[in-house]
Design a protein around this motif. Sequence first.
Motif, PDB file in Angstrom:
ATOM      1  N   LEU A   2       0.823  -1.209   0.000  1.00 30.75           N
ATOM      2  CA  LEU A   2       0.000   0.000   0.000  1.00 30.75           C
ATOM      3  C   LEU A   2       0.857   1.259   0.000  1.00 30.75           C
ATOM      4  CD1 LEU A   2      -2.938  -0.931   2.383  1.00 30.75           C
ATOM      5  CD2 LEU A   2      -2.982  -0.701  -0.099  1.00 30.75           C
ATOM      6  N   GLU A   3       2.005   1.187   0.684  1.00 29.49           N
ATOM      7  CA  GLU A   3       2.923   2.325   0.684  1.00 29.49           C
ATOM      8  C   GLU A   3       3.425   2.616  -0.726  1.00 29.49           C
ATOM      9  OE1 GLU A   3       6.153   2.092   3.458  1.00 29.49           O
ATOM     10  OE2 GLU A   3       4.800   1.614   5.112  1.00 29.49           O
ATOM     11  N   ARG A   4       3.746   1.570  -1.438  1.00 26.55           N
ATOM     12  CA  ARG A   4       4.251   1.719  -2.807  1.00 26.55           C
ATOM     13  C   ARG A   4       3.174   2.315  -3.718  1.00 26.55           C
ATOM     14  NH1 ARG A   4       7.910  -2.646  -5.743  1.00 26.55           N
ATOM     15  NH2 ARG A   4       9.186  -1.924  -4.043  1.00 26.55           N
ATOM     16  N   SER A   6       0.598   4.115  -2.764  1.00 27.68           N
ATOM     17  CA  SER A   6       0.410   5.491  -2.308  1.00 27.68           C
ATOM     18  C   SER A   6       1.512   6.402  -2.853  1.00 27.68           C
ATOM     19  CB  SER A   6       0.393   5.528  -0.783  1.00 27.68           C
ATOM     20  OG  SER A   6       0.259   6.829  -0.324  1.00 27.68           O
ATOM     21  N   TYR A   7       2.739   5.905  -2.843  1.00 22.22           N
ATOM     22  CA  TYR A   7       3.878   6.671  -3.369  1.00 22.22           C
ATOM     23  C   TYR A   7       3.668   7.031  -4.842  1.00 22.22           C
ATOM     24  CZ  TYR A   7       8.467   7.506  -5.415  1.00 22.22           C
ATOM     25  OH  TYR A   7       9.506   8.032  -6.140  1.00 22.22           O
ATOM     26  N   TYR A   8       3.270   6.044  -5.649  1.00 22.07           N
ATOM     27  CA  TYR A   8       3.087   6.292  -7.079  1.00 22.07           C
ATOM     28  C   TYR A   8       1.883   7.170  -7.369  1.00 22.07           C
ATOM     29  CZ  TYR A   8       6.897   3.201  -8.275  1.00 22.07           C
ATOM     30  OH  TYR A   8       8.148   2.652  -8.407  1.00 22.07           O
ATOM     31  N   LYS A  10       0.802   9.549  -5.396  1.00 27.47           N
ATOM     32  CA  LYS A  10       1.233  10.904  -5.057  1.00 27.47           C
ATOM     33  C   LYS A  10       2.217  11.443  -6.099  1.00 27.47           C
ATOM     34  CE  LYS A  10       2.437  13.777  -1.188  1.00 27.47           C
ATOM     35  NZ  LYS A  10       1.278  14.624  -1.256  1.00 27.47           N
ATOM     36  N   LYS A  11       3.136  10.592  -6.525  1.00 23.09           N
ATOM     37  CA  LYS A  11       4.151  11.010  -7.494  1.00 23.09           C
ATOM     38  C   LYS A  11       3.533  11.414  -8.831  1.00 23.09           C
ATOM     39  CE  LYS A  11       8.423   9.585  -9.745  1.00 23.09           C
ATOM     40  NZ  LYS A  11       9.449   8.576  -9.891  1.00 23.09           N
TER      41      LYS A  11
END
Length: 140
Positions: A2-4, A6-8, A10-11
């Motif tokens: 989920l962090e990954r 979320s990172y993409y 946002k990016k």
Amino acid sequence: MLERISYYIKKYEGVLLYLIFGVLTTVINMVVYYILFASLLLPNLVSNAIAWLAAVAFAFITNKIWVFKSKSFELKIVIKELFAFITARLSTGILDMAIMYVGVDVLKRNSLYAKIFANVLVVILNYIFSKLFIFRKNKE
């Protein structure tokens, strides 16, 4: 995981929002065109021009507020952005009209296929114009 994700998200938030609102803009363009051309039997180019105007109005608002997050509503800045936006959209609108004219009126191709082809090109060019020229972030 989920962090990954979320990172993409946002990016690539700007691109994702542009794609979402681009799809909605395209839907507005195509639905208005279809209603006017197929249901109300208005001429092809008249239907296309009205559909284009509806889509441009929707796109300016969504691009300014959500996609490129242009925060200023100072009249001078909004007018500058609107002028640049309309100028860019006129150029891609002319491309859209040319594709529709050649595809439907000259080559007698299916209007839906011509409209889809035109919209793919227009969406790509509109993103480039908006990102690089209209709503660019000024680095001070």
